[in-house]
Design an enzyme around this catalytic site. Structure first.
Site, mmCIF file in Angstrom:
data_model
loop_
_atom_site.group_PDB
_atom_site.id
_atom_site.type_symbol
_atom_site.label_atom_id
_atom_site.label_comp_id
_atom_site.label_asym_id
_atom_site.label_seq_id
_atom_site.Cartn_x
_atom_site.Cartn_y
_atom_site.Cartn_z
ATOM 1 N N LYS A 193 0.927 -1.292 0.141
ATOM 2 C CA LYS A 193 0.059 0.118 0.123
ATOM 3 C C LYS A 193 0.900 1.189 -0.075
ATOM 4 O O LYS A 193 0.835 2.248 -0.889
ATOM 5 C CB LYS A 193 -1.049 -0.068 1.224
ATOM 6 C CG LYS A 193 -1.940 0.921 0.933
ATOM 7 C CD LYS A 193 -2.980 0.843 2.436
ATOM 8 C CE LYS A 193 -3.840 -0.332 2.561
ATOM 9 N NZ LYS A 193 -4.366 -0.657 3.800
ATOM 10 N N ARG B 121 -2.835 3.018 8.638
ATOM 11 C CA ARG B 121 -3.369 1.891 7.576
ATOM 12 C C ARG B 121 -2.350 1.063 7.652
ATOM 13 O O ARG B 121 -1.209 1.221 7.381
ATOM 14 C CB ARG B 121 -3.701 2.537 6.181
ATOM 15 C CG ARG B 121 -4.571 3.690 6.061
ATOM 16 C CD ARG B 121 -4.479 4.396 4.930
ATOM 17 N NE ARG B 121 -5.108 3.576 4.071
ATOM 18 C CZ ARG B 121 -5.080 3.969 2.537
ATOM 19 N NH1 ARG B 121 -4.588 4.869 1.940
ATOM 20 N NH2 ARG B 121 -5.972 3.108 1.652
ATOM 21 N N GLY C 253 -8.103 -7.608 5.820
ATOM 22 C CA GLY C 253 -8.790 -7.846 6.781
ATOM 23 C C GLY C 253 -8.050 -8.244 8.046
ATOM 24 O O GLY C 253 -8.272 -8.323 9.071
ATOM 25 N N MET D 183 -6.058 -6.119 9.648
ATOM 26 C CA MET D 183 -6.418 -5.110 10.873
ATOM 27 C C MET D 183 -7.176 -4.083 10.142
ATOM 28 O O MET D 183 -7.232 -3.764 9.036
ATOM 29 C CB MET D 183 -4.798 -4.558 11.251
ATOM 30 C CG MET D 183 -4.838 -3.753 12.340
ATOM 31 S SD MET D 183 -3.589 -2.506 12.474
ATOM 32 C CE MET D 183 -4.547 -0.997 12.850
ATOM 33 N N ARG E 107 -3.884 -1.441 -6.414
ATOM 34 C CA ARG E 107 -3.125 -2.377 -6.430
ATOM 35 C C ARG E 107 -3.552 -3.229 -7.609
ATOM 36 O O ARG E 107 -4.572 -3.093 -8.301
ATOM 37 C CB ARG E 107 -3.325 -3.226 -4.971
ATOM 38 C CG ARG E 107 -4.977 -3.607 -4.982
ATOM 39 C CD ARG E 107 -5.238 -4.186 -3.459
ATOM 40 N NE ARG E 107 -6.448 -3.921 -3.174
ATOM 41 C CZ ARG E 107 -6.935 -4.250 -1.842
ATOM 42 N NH1 ARG E 107 -6.178 -4.089 -0.975
ATOM 43 N NH2 ARG E 107 -8.355 -3.563 -1.825
ATOM 44 N N HIS F 4 -15.427 -41.504 -0.108
ATOM 45 C CA HIS F 4 -15.566 -41.932 -1.283
ATOM 46 C C HIS F 4 -16.062 -41.330 -2.379
ATOM 47 O O HIS F 4 -15.357 -41.284 -3.586
ATOM 48 C CB HIS F 4 -15.839 -43.563 -1.207
ATOM 49 C CG HIS F 4 -15.929 -44.266 -2.221
ATOM 50 N ND1 HIS F 4 -16.964 -44.399 -3.566
ATOM 51 C CD2 HIS F 4 -14.976 -45.038 -2.965
ATOM 52 C CE1 HIS F 4 -16.557 -45.208 -4.115
ATOM 53 N NE2 HIS F 4 -15.282 -45.548 -3.816
ATOM 54 N N SER G 286 8.690 -44.316 -16.787
ATOM 55 C CA SER G 286 7.644 -43.308 -16.141
ATOM 56 C C SER G 286 7.563 -43.253 -14.583
ATOM 57 O O SER G 286 7.561 -44.637 -14.174
ATOM 58 C CB SER G 286 6.183 -43.880 -16.590
ATOM 59 O OG SER G 286 5.263 -43.073 -16.078
ATOM 60 N N CYS H 226 4.040 -40.135 -14.144
ATOM 61 C CA CYS H 226 2.432 -40.124 -14.327
ATOM 62 C C CYS H 226 1.570 -40.181 -12.972
ATOM 63 O O CYS H 226 0.655 -40.595 -12.799
ATOM 64 C CB CYS H 226 2.272 -41.463 -15.073
ATOM 65 S SG CYS H 226 2.769 -43.013 -14.438
ATOM 66 N N TYR I 209 8.082 -35.502 -20.325
ATOM 67 C CA TYR I 209 6.643 -35.159 -20.363
ATOM 68 C C TYR I 209 6.482 -35.167 -18.835
ATOM 69 O O TYR I 209 6.872 -36.118 -18.035
ATOM 70 C CB TYR I 209 6.216 -35.728 -21.390
ATOM 71 C CG TYR I 209 5.819 -37.077 -20.953
ATOM 72 C CD1 TYR I 209 4.984 -37.869 -20.000
ATOM 73 C CD2 TYR I 209 6.654 -38.371 -21.435
ATOM 74 C CE1 TYR I 209 4.850 -39.257 -19.899
ATOM 75 C CE2 TYR I 209 6.721 -39.630 -21.351
ATOM 76 C CZ TYR I 209 5.640 -40.040 -20.331
ATOM 77 O OH TYR I 209 5.440 -41.318 -19.832
HETATM 78 P P1 ADP Z 1 -7.811 -2.079 3.655
HETATM 79 O O1 ADP Z 1 -6.364 -2.506 3.467
HETATM 80 O O2 ADP Z 1 -8.613 -2.862 4.209
HETATM 81 O O3 ADP Z 1 -8.507 -1.670 2.129
HETATM 82 P P2 ADP Z 1 -7.426 0.723 3.946
HETATM 83 O O4 ADP Z 1 -6.000 1.179 4.669
HETATM 84 O O5 ADP Z 1 -7.190 0.878 2.253
HETATM 85 O O6 ADP Z 1 -7.958 -0.529 4.261
HETATM 86 O O7 ADP Z 1 -8.287 1.851 4.230
HETATM 87 C C1 ADP Z 1 -9.778 1.490 4.207
HETATM 88 C C2 ADP Z 1 -10.706 2.645 3.754
HETATM 89 O O8 ADP Z 1 -10.664 3.897 4.724
HETATM 90 C C3 ADP Z 1 -9.977 3.269 2.427
HETATM 91 O O9 ADP Z 1 -10.492 2.516 1.306
HETATM 92 C C4 ADP Z 1 -10.584 4.604 2.395
HETATM 93 O O10 ADP Z 1 -11.870 4.811 2.011
HETATM 94 C C5 ADP Z 1 -10.530 5.064 3.818
HETATM 95 N N1 ADP Z 1 -9.365 5.831 4.264
HETATM 96 C C6 ADP Z 1 -8.156 5.392 4.523
HETATM 97 N N2 ADP Z 1 -7.182 6.387 4.263
HETATM 98 C C7 ADP Z 1 -8.031 7.598 4.370
HETATM 99 C C8 ADP Z 1 -7.637 9.017 4.217
HETATM 100 N N3 ADP Z 1 -6.454 9.307 4.296
HETATM 101 N N4 ADP Z 1 -8.709 9.810 3.817
HETATM 102 C C9 ADP Z 1 -10.045 9.314 3.787
HETATM 103 N N5 ADP Z 1 -10.138 8.087 3.859
HETATM 104 C C10 ADP Z 1 -9.403 7.086 4.005
HETATM 105 MG MG MG Z 2 -7.925 -0.309 0.988
#
Ligand code: ADP
Ligand code: MG
Ligand code: MG
Length: 876
Positions: free
Chosen positions: A23, A93, A102, A104, A337, A455, A764, A831, A851
């Site tokens: 990220k 983040r 998911g 964190m 991404r 089975h 084989s 095989c 093969y």
């Molecule tokens: P995940 O990895 O679960 O996608 P993110 O770190 O992308 O989590 O954050 C989830 C959401 O939080 C983002 O999609 C965005 O909508 C919101 N968000 C994160 N950072 C900002 C920011 N600087 N300003 C506004 N919204 C934010």
């Molecule tokens: Mg995100």
């Protein structure tokens, strides 16, 4: 100079994923290419490692670097942390090098305090908005950083709503929200015995630590184990200044893919919500709008967004998954991404990107995950027809694909219905080996008992046949021939439909679409074939399997097991007669009956294969597998054969073994009952001669002797086969060429491969048995401990699924090397199950095999994996 633990976004780049996390690196990259991204900083993955080295503490050096960079962020934004008139708010983040969704939760609006919230109110002229943000922040911070159960906050909120008779959060007034903030702070105090922190710097450090700690929470560890992500790499933390999508009607937030992630169509695909923040779009609270509607709401922003989407795709040369926010008419990018996609979408996008000149064929081939092709290799329900279907039950998705047909409750009934041309579904409580033929002729299998390794499940997967197993809400009465689900009773001949990929069971019939390699799939497969060095054969016992495999691109048969031909109802009687014979004459009589049937099987197979090579293996399993064991069946057999029950029982008893896997089977059978091997050799040679002349092609039969451990075994059988073959050729006045080879599946054979090679025209590797015997794990019993071994870390993967390169693989390498010393040009293949496993295929490529052979439905997977292996190892 001290180490750099913290980077401003503008200092990083996409190439620094391992240091800045995916990220963070991509946020940096977007800034570098001039896209609008709210500024921020990244605390590195190395700081995470250091945090753990210090006993889960941020070192002073890291803390001071965070603070220094925060100052720069304040300067850059013109806002100040905790300020009474223009406060800086940030999001915190997580982001590892490998995406771990998911792991964190993100914290938004960090920096709000009793003072800053007033500053925020002043700055925006919207007190309600400021306090709404504050209460959200306290809850998120309490939950993520201090693990205060979410429901405690939810209860307090509900309480206030109830007291005021509100239905929606939007009805809460500014005063209500202020009261909620007080309640939330009290919850925080009660739970933590501390006050809610009023210094933003402190909030930030606590949040950073929480992200680092979350790296080792149970959820994250499990996730990494599941996806083979190393535990040592750590996560980075991104601190980014907030933008607000919830500041009114010219603000909003959304997510979009640069192409359609389920079809691959080149058209931006996504959703957005006006006046919303964070993940409201995916949370399902309000229904988001599709991205093209943005063109109506804010046409300029829409145009800008589409432009940016194009820039990103061109820049990354791959489909992107993008998160964005609009704050009062200004667009900000928050994440990009490479987008997750279905196999269908991946193929279309890869092929079209080559056509667009964006990527090379080689890159396209590398972009497709071989295992994902599985999704495309089974019949599927017609999407429109499925919409009208009524689901009646859900079982285990035991074997993928879709099937629709009339239900039958015994294998026999299902077989005869299939013979009448009906599409059938075999419905059983559970299946057993006697049901094989019924399973084979049905379109799908439904059982009410048993798990993913029952089975029914195992056999169905082997056959590439749709199966829903362990569907416990279905009551199957095999005597009355009914299946009951709730109030619904279905009887023989009624239609049901099964989805083996989801476990869904539907009443009635649903149209299915057959799998085929065409269009983008076909094109990508052709490209794969240009790169691969390994040949791809298939394991096919029947003409049907063989022709399916050819459609998928198989270049030959690597293993045809002849025993399956013995089980067919029309011939099992002769086979049994052969087995219970007292003497050679009697046995030869019975074999004479079998010969024309076997020959006919081989003729059909050769007709389908044409000039493609086909390796046919002599009888392998122990004879007792062909003999009944139930009292009732024994009595029936005794009547049919005019042999007393007691005598039959004696014979059956004499065939029993303590360890059938290590018993009287394979070439040992051929040595002790040479007449069986002679019959099979004759059937193969006669079939090849006849089809060669009928079709005017040159078939070169490959006759394979199983389970050789000593060169003498092969020496004896080679002579026997040659003698038979030459006799047949003389009778038929033919100059047919043929090869005699062996399956290498006993460790001793690997070790003495230089001796065995003298008598073999080809090898084989039977890596299933080789794995079993090298580890000393019984294939049929290993399920009991393999998963425990994986958990403890003794095994990384199940060695029956992916070859153990260090041990079993070393034996293969040794055997190849020793064999080629004697016969440098001998062809050698694999095989076992491993022939369809991408990691194993790469290993076999490196080992120099000619093969791999796999089940028909794995053929495309193997073609692609072989191409990737060749590309990955180009320089070697
Ligand atoms: P995940 O990895 O679960 O996608 P993110 O770190 O992308 O989590 O954050 C989830 C959401 O939080 C983002 O999609 C965005 O909508 C919101 N968000 C994160 N950072 C900002 C920011 N600087 N300003 C506004 N919204 C934010
Ligand atoms: Mg995100
Ligand atoms: Mg998320």
């Amino acid at each position: 100079m001290s180490k750099k633990w913290v980077y401003l976004f503008k200092e990083g780049s996409a190439s620094q994923k391992s240091l800045l996390g995916g990220k963070g690196a991509n946020l940096s990259e977007m800034i570098n290419i001039g896209l609008p991204v709210p500024p921020g900083l990244t605390v590195t993955t190395e700081a995470c490692t250091e945090f753990y080295r210090q006993g889960k503490k941020l070192s002073d050096e890291i803390i001071s670097q965070i603070e220094e960079n925060l100052k720069l962020l304040e300067e850059r934004t013109g806002k100040k942390f905790g300020d009474e008139s223009n406060p800086l708010l940030v999001s915190v983040r997580s982001g590892a090098a490998v995406s771990m969704p998911g792991m964190m939760d993100t914290i938004l609006n960090l920096g709000l305090t009793d003072i800053a919230v007033e500053g925020m109110a002043k700055k925006t002229g919207n007190t309600r908005f400021a306090y709404d943000s504050y209460r959200r922040f306290i809850q998120m911070f309490g939950d993520v950083v201090l693990s205060i159960p979410k429901y405690k906050f939810d209860h307090a909120l509900e309480d206030i709503k109830e007291k005021n008779n509100y239905k929606f959060d939007t009805e809460l007034t500014t005063e209500d929200l202020k009261a909620i903030v007080q309640r939330f702070k009290k919850i925080y105090r009660d739970e933590t015995k501390t006050e809610f922190p009023q210094e933003p710097e402190k909030q930030l450090l606590m949040a950073v630590e929480a992200v680092f700690r979350s790296w080792n929470n149970a959820r994250a560890i499990t996730y990494r184990n599941l996806y083979d992500i190393p535990h040592s790499i750590g996560t980075a933390v991104n601190v980014q200044s907030m933008v607000f999508g919830n500041m009114g009607d010219t603000s909003g937030t959304g997510v979009a893919f640069t192409r359609n992630p389920s079809t691959g169509e080149k058209k931006v695909f996504g959703e957005f919500l006006m006046n919303a923040q964070g993940e409201d779009v995916v949370a399902g609270i309000r229904t988001p709008l599709t991205i093209d509607k943005l063109n109506e709401v804010m046409p300029e922003i829409y145009t800008q967004f589409i432009e940016i989407a194009n820039i990103l795709e061109q820049h990354y040369r791959d489909m992107q998954d993008i998160e964005f926010t609009i704050e009062q008419g200004k667009l900000y990018m928050l994440q990009t991404r490479s987008g997750k996609r279905t196999a269908e979408a991946a193929l279309r996008a890869a092929v079209e990107m080559v056509e667009e000149g964006l990527i090379s064929k080689e890159e396209a081939v590398m972009r497709i995950e071989p295992k994902s092709l599985d999704q495309l290799l089974h019949p599927r329900f017609d999407a429109d027809d499925l919409k009208n279907a009524t689901p009646i039950a859900v079982g285990l998705p035991a074997s993928p694909g879709a099937a629709t047909g009339k239900i039958y409750f015994t294998a026999e009934d299902s077989v005869s219905a299939s013979l009448r041309g009906e599409a059938t579904i075999l419905v059983r409580k559970e299946t057993s080996p006697e049901d094989i033929e019924g399973m084979n002729t049905s379109k799908g299998i439904l059982t009410s008992r048993g798990g993913m390794t029952s089975h029914a499940a195992v056999v169905a997967r082997g056959m590439g046949k749709c199966c829903v197993a362990g569907c416990e809400t279905v009551y199957v009465d095999e005597i009355k021939k009914t299946m009951v689900v709730g109030d619904l009773t279905l009887t023989e001949g009624d239609y049901i439909s099964l989805d083996g990929s989801t476990g869904n069971v539907y009443q009635g019939s649903i149209k299915t679409v057959a799998p085929a390699i065409s269009g983008n799939f076909g094109k990508l497969m052709e490209w794969a074939d240009e790169f691969r060095k390994l040949g791809i054969r298939t394991n096919a016992d029947t003409p049907k399997d063989a022709s399916a495999a050819i459609k998928f691109g198989a270049e030959g048969i690597g293993l045809c097991r002849t025993e399956h031909m013995f089980f067919e109802e029309s011939r099992i009687f002769s086979v049994r007669k052969m087995i219970i014979s007292d003497n050679v004459t009697q046995r030869e009589e019975a074999l004479k009956e079998i010969l024309p049937m076997q020959k006919n099987d081989f003729k059909q197979l050769y007709k389908i294969m044409g000039p493609r090579p086909a390796t046919i293996r002599l009888l392998d399993p122990p004879l007792h597998e062909f003999i009944p064991h139930d009292e009732e069946d024994i009595i029936e057999l005794s009547n049919e054969m005019h042999v007393p029950v007691s005598k039959l029982k004696d014979i059956i008893h004499s065939l029993q073994e303590f360890n059938p896997m290590l018993g009287h089977r394979g070439c040992r059978l051929a040595i002790t009952y040479p007449e069986i091997a002679r019959m099979q050799a004759r059937a193969i040679i006669e079939a090849a001669i006849e089809v060669s002349s009928e079709e005017n092609i040159d078939i070169v039969p490959e006759i394979m002797v199983p389970l050789v451990g000593k060169k003498e075994e092969l020496e004896v059988l080679r002579e026997l086969i040659i003698e038979t073959a030459e006799k047949v050729k003389e009778e038929k006045n033919s100059d047919l060429k043929y090869q005699i080879g062996t399956m290498i599946e006993i460790p001793r054979a690997c070790v003495t491969s230089d001796e065995i090679a003298q008598y073999a025209d080809f090898y084989s590797f039977g890596t299933n048995d080789l794995t079993q015997m090298t580890f000393g794990y019984s294939r049929d019993d290993a399920g009991k401990f393999i998963s425990a071994y994986k958990e403890v870390g003794i095994l990384e993967v199940d060695p029956f699924q992916s070859i153990d390169q260090v041990g079993v693989g070393k034996l293969v390498e040794m055997s190849v090397k020793l064999g080629k010393q004697v016969k440098p040009n001998m062809h050698m293949g694999v095989c076992g199950e491993h022939g369809g496993d991408p990691a194993s295929i790469e290993f076999f490529h490196k080992t120099g095999l000619s093969y791999v052979s796999c089940s028909p439905y794995r053929v495309p997977v193997a073609r692609l994996a072989a191409a990737q292996a060749a590309i990955n190892n180009k320089d070697q």
